[in-house]
Design an enzyme around this catalytic site. Structure first.
Site, PDB file in Angstrom:
ATOM      1  N   LYS A 122      59.469  40.713  34.154  1.00  9.00           N
ATOM      2  CA  LYS A 122      60.019  41.399  35.335  1.00  9.00           C
ATOM      3  C   LYS A 122      60.630  40.441  36.351  1.00  9.00           C
ATOM      4  O   LYS A 122      61.557  40.784  37.072  1.00  9.00           O
ATOM      5  CB  LYS A 122      58.952  42.262  35.983  1.00  9.00           C
ATOM      6  CG  LYS A 122      58.666  43.509  35.140  1.00  9.00           C
ATOM      7  CD  LYS A 122      58.035  44.601  35.948  1.00  9.00           C
ATOM      8  CE  LYS A 122      57.989  45.894  35.171  1.00  9.00           C
ATOM      9  NZ  LYS A 122      57.032  45.835  34.025  1.00  9.00           N
ATOM     10  N   GLU A 161      60.033  49.995  44.634  1.00  8.29           N
ATOM     11  CA  GLU A 161      59.028  50.983  44.238  1.00  8.29           C
ATOM     12  C   GLU A 161      58.194  50.347  43.138  1.00  8.29           C
ATOM     13  O   GLU A 161      58.653  49.444  42.448  1.00  8.29           O
ATOM     14  CB  GLU A 161      59.708  52.246  43.697  1.00  8.29           C
ATOM     15  CG  GLU A 161      60.099  52.222  42.208  1.00  8.29           C
ATOM     16  CD  GLU A 161      61.128  51.156  41.835  1.00  8.29           C
ATOM     17  OE1 GLU A 161      61.930  50.755  42.710  1.00  8.29           O
ATOM     18  OE2 GLU A 161      61.117  50.714  40.665  1.00  8.29           O
ATOM     19  N   SER A 187      56.634  40.912  25.868  1.00  6.22           N
ATOM     20  CA  SER A 187      57.053  41.144  27.256  1.00  6.22           C
ATOM     21  C   SER A 187      56.058  40.681  28.313  1.00  6.22           C
ATOM     22  O   SER A 187      56.457  40.313  29.418  1.00  6.22           O
ATOM     23  CB  SER A 187      57.380  42.620  27.466  1.00  6.22           C
ATOM     24  OG  SER A 187      56.254  43.427  27.183  1.00  6.22           O
TER      25      SER A 187
HETATM   26  C1  LIG Z   1      56.802  46.861  33.134  1.00  7.50           C
HETATM   27  C2  LIG Z   1      56.507  46.347  31.779  1.00  7.50           C
HETATM   28  C3  LIG Z   1      57.088  46.907  30.622  1.00  7.50           C
HETATM   29  C4  LIG Z   1      57.967  48.130  30.659  1.00  7.50           C
HETATM   30  O1  LIG Z   1      59.150  48.000  31.394  1.00  7.50           O
HETATM   31  P1  LIG Z   1      60.579  47.841  30.711  1.00  7.50           P
HETATM   32  O2  LIG Z   1      61.532  48.003  31.821  1.00  7.50           O
HETATM   33  O3  LIG Z   1      60.705  48.906  29.662  1.00  7.50           O
HETATM   34  O4  LIG Z   1      60.612  46.489  30.098  1.00  7.50           O
HETATM   35  C5  LIG Z   1      56.813  46.330  29.395  1.00  7.50           C
HETATM   36  N1  LIG Z   1      55.985  45.268  29.283  1.00  7.50           N
HETATM   37  C6  LIG Z   1      55.386  44.711  30.372  1.00  7.50           C
HETATM   38  C7  LIG Z   1      54.481  43.542  30.181  1.00  7.50           C
HETATM   39  C8  LIG Z   1      55.627  45.219  31.654  1.00  7.50           C
HETATM   40  O5  LIG Z   1      55.025  44.677  32.722  1.00  7.50           O
END
Ligand SMILES: *Cc1c(COP(=O)(O)O)cnc(C)c1O
Length: 398
Positions: free
Chosen positions: A92, A114, A380
C-alpha cells in the site's frame, strides 16, 4: 495506434467500466487531478524524488524469491514477489508515497483518507508524518473497534482518526465521510484513495504507482530465468491495487496468464462472500462504474471475508474489464483454504503471509501449471497484522 489494456480512455473508461460519477460539488477537485496527474508524474524531478523514496524509505526493489520447497510441492517453478518486505508491511505504501508527492506538487497542505481494516490509513499516516502534513483518516466506528492496533498506529504517527457513525459504520460509510470532507475543503486538501477504485483518474493513478511491482519483476525474472515473461502471475484482489501493479507490465503480453484471486468467504454462493467477479453486476460505487455486489434494488450487499482487506463489495474498473474480455482469469478461495495456505507457506518457506495474500497462494493448486512453467505470486503483505485472527484459528493452522 495499438490498443493497450494499460491505458483507459481520456474519460477513464476500460471498455464499459470506469468513468467519473461524482456529485457536482466534487467535480472541480477531480478535474484538477485529472488534468494534471500525467504531466506531474512525467516530470523528471517528480520521478527522481519518487524513485529516491521508493529505494531509501519503502525499501525497493523488493526481492523476487524462488520458493523451492513450495515449488516442489506444486511441481512447478514458483517465485514470490516480496511486497511483504515493504515499509509498513505491504504494497500500500507504493501508492501513498506517490500520491503525497503529487499532493505537494498540486500545492495541497492537508491529506484525508478512508480506511477499512486500517492498512491504507497506516500507510497514509506514515507518509504524512514523513512530509509533515496534517492527516485525517475516516474509519467506520465498528472497524475502529475491530482494528484497534491500527487505530493506535495511526494516532502514534500523528494522524487524527475520525469515527464514521452512519450506516453500517464500516468502509462504505468512512468513504462517504471522506468525500464530504473533500467537498468542504476543495482548495487545500488532497484525498488519497487506497486502491484502483474511485472516479477517474484514481484507478489509473494508483495502477501506475503500483506498476513498479511488475517493472521490477521483469528485470528480476530475466536475471533468474533468462526470460522477462513468466507463464503465470497470481495476485489477490480486494479493490485490486496489488494485482494491478503485478499485472501492469504484463497486460499487453498475451502469453502471460494473469490470475486474480478473490475471497469466497464461506463459499461463493453461501451468502457470505466477497467474490465480486461472480456475484457482481454492473453498477456505480465510489464514483466509478464497475462490477458491484448488489440486490435487485441496486442496494449494495454487505460483502464477507475473514480477511478485512478483501471484503469490498466491488472491484476496480480495470479488473472488471480484464474479466469481461477474458484477459484475466478469476479464482475464488474460501476462508478455510486461505488459512491452510497461511500454514503451508509458514511451514514450507518460513514466511507468514497476510490473510489477503494467502488467498493468492491457495490458488496455486488450481492453475494447472506444469514443471516447466514459471509462476510468480505477488506476496502483497506480511501476517503480523493478522496474528489475532491466526490465534483464534490455531486449530486449523497447526
Ligand atoms: C489492502 C490489502 C490487500 C487488498 O487490496 P488491493 O487493493 O486489492 O491490493 C491485499 N493484500 C494486503 C496485504 C493488503 O493490505
Amino acid at each position: 495506434m495499438t490498443t493497450s489494456y494499460k491505458q483507459p480512455t481520456t474519460r477513464g473508461y476500460y471498455g464499459q467500466f470506469g468513468g467519473a460519477f461524482v456529485p457536482e460539488m466534487l467535480f472541480p477537485n477531480v478535474e484538477e487531478l485529472r488534468t494534471q496527474y500525467l504531466e506531474i508524474m512525467a516530470d523528471p524531478a517528480f520521478q527522481a524524488e519518487l524513485q529516491g523514496l521508493l529505494r531509501d524509505y519503502v525499501g525497493r526493489p523488493t526481492p523476487l524469491f524462488e520458493a523451492k520447497r513450495l515449488s516442489a510441492k506444486y511441481n512447478t517453478r514458483i517465485f514470490l514477489k516480496r511486497e511483504d518486505l515493504c515499509h509498513t508491511g505491504a504494497h500500500k505504501i507504493n501508492n501513498t508515497v506517490g500520491q503525497i508527492l503529487l499532493a505537494k506538487r498540486l500545492g495541497k497542505t492537508r491529506i484525508i483518507a478512508e480506511t477499512g481494516a486500517g492498512q491504507h490509513g497506516v500507510a497514509t499516516a506514515t507518509v504524512c508524518a514523513l512530509m509533515g502534513l496534517p492527516c485525517v483518516v475516516y474509519m467506520g466506528a465498528i472497524d475502529m473497534e475491530r482494528q484497534a492496533p491500527n487505530v493506535a498506529r495511526m494516532r502514534l504517527l500523528g494522524a487524527e482518526v475520525r469515527r464514521a457513525t452512519s450506516g453500517s459504520q464500516t468502509l462504505k460509510d468512512a468513504t462517504n465521510e471522506a468525500i464530504r470532507d473533500w467537498i468542504a475543503n476543495p482548495v487545500d486538501t488532497h484525498y488519497i484513495i487506497g486502491s484502483v477504485v474511485g472516479p477517474h483518474p484514481y484507478p489509473d493513478l494508483v495502477a501506475r504507482l503500483q506498476a513498479v511491482i511488475s517493472e521490477e519483476m521483469r528485470k528480476q525474472l530475466l536475471e533468474k530465468t533468462g526470460s522477462e515473461l513468466p507463464d503465470f502471475v497470481v495476485a489477490c484482489v480486494g479493490g485490486g491495487s496489488n494485482a494491478a501493479g503485478a499485472f501492469y507490465h504484463f497486460l499487453d503480453e498475451p502469453e502471460v496468464r494473469l490470475v486474480a484471486v478473490e475471497a469466497a468467504g464461506h463459499g461463493v454462493h453461501s451468502g457470505h462472500s466477497a467474490a465480486t467477479s461472480v456475484l457482481g453486476k454492473p453498477g456505480i460505487i465510489h464514483g466509478s462504474k464497475t462490477l458491484l455486489m448488489q440486490d435487485e434494488h441496486g442496494q449494495i450487499t454487505e460483502p464477507y471475508s475473514l480477511s478485512a482487506g478483501l471484503d469490498y463489495p466491488g472491484i476496480g474498473p480495470l479488473h472488471a474489464y480484464l474479466g469481461e474480455v477474458g484477459r484475466a482469469e478469476f479464482i475464488a478461495i474460501t476462508d478455510e483454504e486461505a488459512l491452510a495456505a497461511v500454514a503451508e507457506l509458514s511451514r514450507l518457506e518460513g514466511i507468514i503471509p497476510a490473510l489477503e495474500t494467502a488467498h493468492a497462494l491457495a490458488a496455486l493448486g488450481q492453475l494447472g501449471a506444469g514443471p516447466d512453467d514459471v509462476v510468480v505470486v505477488n506476496l502483497s503483505g506480511r501476517g503480523d497484522k493478522d496474528l489475532e485472527t491466526y490465534l483464534k484459528n490455531m486449530d486449523k493452522l497447526i
